[in-house]
Write an enzyme that holds these catalytic residues in place. Structure first.
Site, PDB file in Angstrom:
ATOM      1  N   TYR A 190       0.833  -1.211   0.000  1.00 50.11           N
ATOM      2  CA  TYR A 190       0.000   0.000   0.000  1.00 50.11           C
ATOM      3  C   TYR A 190       0.868   1.262   0.000  1.00 50.11           C
ATOM      4  CZ  TYR A 190      -3.164   3.596   1.765  1.00 50.11           C
ATOM      5  OH  TYR A 190      -3.873   4.759   1.926  1.00 50.11           O
ATOM      6  N   TYR A 242     -13.669  11.788  -0.307  1.00 49.82           N
ATOM      7  CA  TYR A 242     -13.910  11.529   1.123  1.00 49.82           C
ATOM      8  C   TYR A 242     -15.072  12.343   1.661  1.00 49.82           C
ATOM      9  CZ  TYR A 242      -9.361   9.792   0.004  1.00 49.82           C
ATOM     10  OH  TYR A 242      -8.341   9.151  -0.611  1.00 49.82           O
ATOM     11  N   VAL A 260      -3.325  13.121  -1.172  1.00 48.14           N
ATOM     12  CA  VAL A 260      -2.698  14.120  -0.297  1.00 48.14           C
ATOM     13  C   VAL A 260      -1.392  14.689  -0.872  1.00 48.14           C
ATOM     14  CG1 VAL A 260      -3.753  13.428   1.894  1.00 48.14           C
ATOM     15  CG2 VAL A 260      -1.606  12.348   1.160  1.00 48.14           C
TER      16      VAL A 260
HETATM   17  O1  DON Z   1      -2.626   6.389   3.493  1.00 50.07           O
HETATM   18  C1  DON Z   1      -2.422   7.593   3.497  1.00 50.07           C
HETATM   19  O2  DON Z   1      -2.709   8.300   4.444  1.00 50.07           O
HETATM   20  C2  DON Z   1      -1.806   8.195   2.260  1.00 50.07           C
HETATM   21  N1  DON Z   1      -0.821   7.312   1.696  1.00 50.07           N
HETATM   22  C3  DON Z   1      -2.844   8.483   1.215  1.00 50.07           C
HETATM   23  C4  DON Z   1      -3.973   9.349   1.707  1.00 50.07           C
HETATM   24  C5  DON Z   1      -4.570  10.215   0.671  1.00 50.07           C
HETATM   25  O3  DON Z   1      -3.995  10.507  -0.349  1.00 50.07           O
HETATM   26  C6  DON Z   1      -5.892  10.796   0.974  1.00 50.07           C
HETATM   27  N2  DON Z   1      -6.231  11.774  -0.040  1.00 50.07           N
HETATM   28  N3  DON Z   1      -6.734  12.805  -0.058  1.00 50.07           N
END
Ligand code: DON
Length: 306
Positions: A190, A242, A260
């Site tokens: 992941y 989200y 993110v």
């Molecule tokens: O798992 C995480 O927190 C990050 N690798 C990905 C989260 C993410 O990109 C949420 N997006 N807005």
């Protein structure tokens, strides 16, 4: 459709007052090093035309946008009914890394785009492949036509060192019987998928089949069945941003996915794919300037899905 170049350049100028209102993600320390004032935007038409402005060719961390590619991979790896028993298709209304709902709902994540759901999807792929990440890289390289796409190893390492919430989610899924592989393996995969680096132009190209009933316009290849595209686009519309998804639909009005790293990529079916990148995030983890740019794009072109 007219030449979109003047519009993209106008948008790049118009969003300048929005810089400084968001915050670059720092819970993954390697992401905090990205300059906050970057802005790039790319649009691909199903007729083969492409436009871009700003830093549209600069690779950035795709983060949660990878969840779309893993969902597409899972849906061609295992029977969809098997996957949908393990993960839902409803918006969560909670932050992307929330644990509360997962406990209340017995370890079945609301959808494949929150972290819990994406971990289940990655686990589902891992059960059928000895090398899921090379498979995924191969998919994004082919879809975007860029064989140079790689994983940013520093970002992957940085998240592995600080990804305690994801570790908690993965352990909880395991305790509930909704993770087949070892927790450490799923987390490793992941973090690596999230650390794939692509540019706005790469992502817009990679999403173009989702705007074109599954067909890659340049080759005519039916890459995904139309029904799968319809379904994935619906989940993007309802779950892609989200707990900010309602506001995004209100302002922008297209199926899209954020990460993110500051990317947002979406489609206007039958017309375009569009990607914007700007690293400062709003309080829900979606690109602040990126959302403003996409809102201007759909307002000024008059194109959205509504
Ligand atoms: O798992 C995480 O927190 C990050 N690798 C990905 C989260 C993410 O990109 C949420 N997006 N807005």
């Amino acid at each position: 459709m007219n030449d979109l170049q003047p519009l993209l350049d106008e948008i790049a100028e118009a969003v300048k007052p929005e810089f400084g209102k968001g915050k670059v993600a720092d819970y993954i320390p390697a992401l905090a090093r990205v300059p906050a004032d970057r802005f790039g935007m790319a649009v691909c038409g199903i007729d083969g035309r492409e436009w871009r402005t700003g830093d549209a060719l600069m690779p950035f961390s795709i983060q949660s946008i990878s969840k779309v590619f893993t969902l597409l991979t899972a849906l061609e790896t295992i029977h969809p009914d098997e996957l949908w028993q393990r993960v839902g298709r409803e918006p969560s209304g909670t932050p992307f890394n929330s644990l509360m709902q997962l406990e209340n709902e017995g370890g079945i994540p609301r959808n494949p785009f929150i972290n819990a759901g994406a971990l289940v999807v990655t686990d589902a792929i891992a059960a059928h492949s000895a090398s899921p990440v090379p498979h995924l890289l191969n998919m994004v390289r082919r879809l975007s036509g860029n064989p140079g796409i790689v994983i940013d190893e520093e970002v992957a390492r940085s998240e592995a060192e600080h990804g305690h919430r994801n570790a908690a989610i993965a352990h909880f899924l395991k305790a509930q019987g909704n993770l087949k592989s070892e927790v450490t393996r799923v987390l490793h995969l992941y973090f690596r998928q999230c650390a794939i680096a692509m540019s706005a132009m790469d992502l817009a190209r990679a999403f173009l089949p989702l705007a074109n009933e599954g067909v890659i316009p340049a080759t005519g290849e039916q890459r995904f069945p139309p029904l799968r595209v319809k379904r994935v686009n619906s989940i993007l519309l309802t779950c892609g941003l989200y707990d900010g998804v309602g506001n995004f639909a209100f302002r922008v009005g297209i199926p899209a996915k954020s990460g993110v790293g500051g990317g947002i990529v979406g489609v206007i079916p039958g017309k375009f794919s569009v990607c914007v990148w700007s690293p400062e995030l709003d309080n829900l983890g979606n690109s602040h300037v990126g959302t403003a740019a996409l809102e201007l794009f759909t307002r000024k072109t008059g194109l959205s899905i509504f």
